[in-house]
Write an enzyme that holds these catalytic residues in place. Structure first.
Site, PDB file in Angstrom:
ATOM      1  N   ASP A   1      -0.077  18.103  -3.944  1.00 36.40           N
ATOM      2  CA  ASP A   1      -1.565  17.994  -3.581  1.00 36.40           C
ATOM      3  C   ASP A   1      -2.128  16.692  -4.004  1.00 36.40           C
ATOM      4  O   ASP A   1      -2.289  16.353  -5.218  1.00 36.40           O
ATOM      5  CB  ASP A   1      -2.027  19.080  -4.299  1.00 36.40           C
TER       6      ASP A   1
ATOM      7  N   GLU B   1      -2.228   3.962   7.140  1.00 35.46           N
ATOM      8  CA  GLU B   1      -2.562   2.660   7.096  1.00 35.46           C
ATOM      9  C   GLU B   1      -1.307   1.829   7.276  1.00 35.46           C
ATOM     10  O   GLU B   1      -0.183   1.806   6.743  1.00 35.46           O
ATOM     11  CB  GLU B   1      -2.830   2.035   5.474  1.00 35.46           C
TER      12      GLU B   1
ATOM     13  N   HIS C   1      -2.130  -8.022   6.874  1.00 34.08           N
ATOM     14  CA  HIS C   1      -2.626  -6.871   7.354  1.00 34.08           C
ATOM     15  C   HIS C   1      -2.918  -6.998   8.587  1.00 34.08           C
ATOM     16  O   HIS C   1      -2.359  -5.842   9.445  1.00 34.08           O
ATOM     17  CB  HIS C   1      -4.029  -6.805   6.598  1.00 34.08           C
TER      18      HIS C   1
END
Ligand code: MEV
Length: 437
Positions: free
Chosen positions: A295, A85, A392
């Site tokens: 993980d 992202e 963004h």
């Protein structure tokens, strides 16, 4: 129409790719070339990655970025972050810088207890199973003596095991609930090995237990597995400053704190908002979990179940103003390791640990929690001030330019043009076309 394949795992990488190309890629030479172009130049290094999973064809890159300036418990860190992202590393860096000037982050591990269960069917009398369990408990513990020797040397091992009667929830259902300390390991393999020893020993001992024989009712193990719900393996990270210190460009400290705290209250109240709110924190958490070869599915599962621990999904972070002081904090469960799994195997993870100055598992928990808090701070700060899209889309601009195969010169001109313009996909396309004409 593709046909089934047998012996696929025995094929070489090139053969696997050839099979895939013939069955699913219409012999697309470009796709084959891409798959092969991501092979590491160094055959030994490629072999290492081949062996991480079954049926490896190639490698899948994600960028590893660095968010510097994280002051955590008065120690300065640069955080290695792996994410797809575009705005995550920039947001983390901004939040780190913001809090660097205001005393940095505090973090503390609250507890480190992990757990797992042997799930049991038993349709006899509870008192008989309880008596049996009490009798064989020392034998069960003895059955993992070898397994836990090294772990005990490192201060870990089995803490305790209890028999849980869950028959109110499900007829005939009992659990051997076991708790563990796993030191610097995430501990999944250790816990699962111990649980399977308990399961085998329990079933073996049951065959010769008189009361079971008399009633012809024996306990039967359904499965043995660790739990990724780790509410007793938690860490807290926080920031605090005077409300007046929160003043930014067009907003006073007081107004910012009021809006910020309100946004947190909304996330605490409304699950729909809480999920997205927490996703923002996970942007920071997962990026380091992945960079360190841990993980991330276990962490995701554990964190979200923790967010719903009171029966309603809610915010992982909290904030308040007390007098003239602003407080913002996160409390999350984190089962991560600095040894075991890929942590010491993946060359990139090894570098990530070096960047982090070789933390132990507890230190890593603190760093990850801080990253989550910082990311949530950055998101809520944007949401309650400028809105999220401005930042963004600025970060997304490069993705759009790459989609359009823009040259370096086109990129430079477009970035400069959009410094003071709203970035939208169509506006970028129009501008690049204009440049090209
Ligand atoms: C996007 O990846 C994350 C945010 O949606 C988080 C939030 O809404 O708080 C911006």
């Amino acid at each position: 129409m593709p046909s089934p394949v047998s012996g696929f795992s025995k094929k070489t990488k090139a053969e696997k790719i050839a099979w895939l190309a013939s069955q699913y890629l219409e012999q697309d030479l470009h796709a084959i070339e891409i798959l092969k172009s991501y092979w590491n130049q160094d055959p030994k290094l490629q072999q290492l990655h081949d062996d991480f999973i079954e049926n490896t064809l190639t490698n899948f890159y994600l960028p590893l970025g660095i968010a510097p300036n994280f002051l955590i418990n008065n120690k300065l860190y640069a955080l290695p972050m792996v994410t797809e992202e575009s705005s995550v590393v920039a947001a983390a860096s901004n939040a780190a810088k913001f809090w660097l000037d205001r005393g940095g982050f505090q973090a503390q591990v609250i507890s480190t207890v992990k757990n797992g269960q042997v799930h049991i069917n038993y349709f006899g009398k509870t008192a008989e199973l309880t008596a049996f369990f009490n009798q064989i408990k020392p034998i069960l513990i003895e059955s993992i003596a070898d397994t836990q020797r090294n772990m005990q040397k490192r201060g870990g091992g089995l803490i305790d095991m209890i028999l849980v009667d869950s028959t109110k929830d499900l007829e005939g259902y009992y659990q051997l609930h076991c708790t563990f300390e796993t030191g610097d390991a995430m501990g999944a393999n250790f816990i699962n090995t111990c649980l399977e020893s308990f399961a085998n020993t329990l079933e073996k001992e049951a065959t010769t237990y008189n009361a079971f024989e008399a009633a012809n009712k024996f306990p039967e193990v359904v499965m043995s597995i660790l739990s990724n719900y780790v509410p007793d393996c938690t860490v807290k990270a926080s920031v605090t400053c005077k409300v007046s210190e929160l003043a930014q460009k067009n907003i006073s400290g007081e107004e910012f704190a009021t809006k910020f705290v309100r946004a947190i209250q909304i996330a605490k109240t409304e699950p729909r908002r809480a999920v997205t709110h927490n996703k923002g924190a996970m942007n920071g958490i997962d990026a380091i979990v992945i960079a360190t070869g841990n993980d991330f599915r276990a962490v995701e599962a554990g964190v979200h179940s923790y967010a719903a621990r009171d029966g309603k999904y809610t915010s992982l972070t909290d904030a308040c103003v007390e007098g003239d002081t602003f407080h913002f904090w996160i409390e999350i469960p984190l089962a991560v390791g600095t040894v075991g799994g890929l942590t010491r195997l993946h060359p990139m993870a090894k570098v990530a640990f070096k960047v982090l100055q070789q933390p132990d598992a507890q230190e890593l928990m603190k760093i990850i929690a801080v990253s989550g808090l910082a990311q949530n701070f950055a998101a809520v700060r944007s949401l309650t001030t400028t809105g999220i899209q401005k930042g963004h889309m600025k970060m997304h601009l490069m993705n759009i330019l790459n989609q359009l195969a823009a040259s370096s010169e086109e990129k430079e001109k477009t970035i400069s043009h959009f410094t003071n313009q709203a970035v939208t996909h169509s506006a970028v396309v129009t501008f690049v076309n204009l440049l090209r004409n």
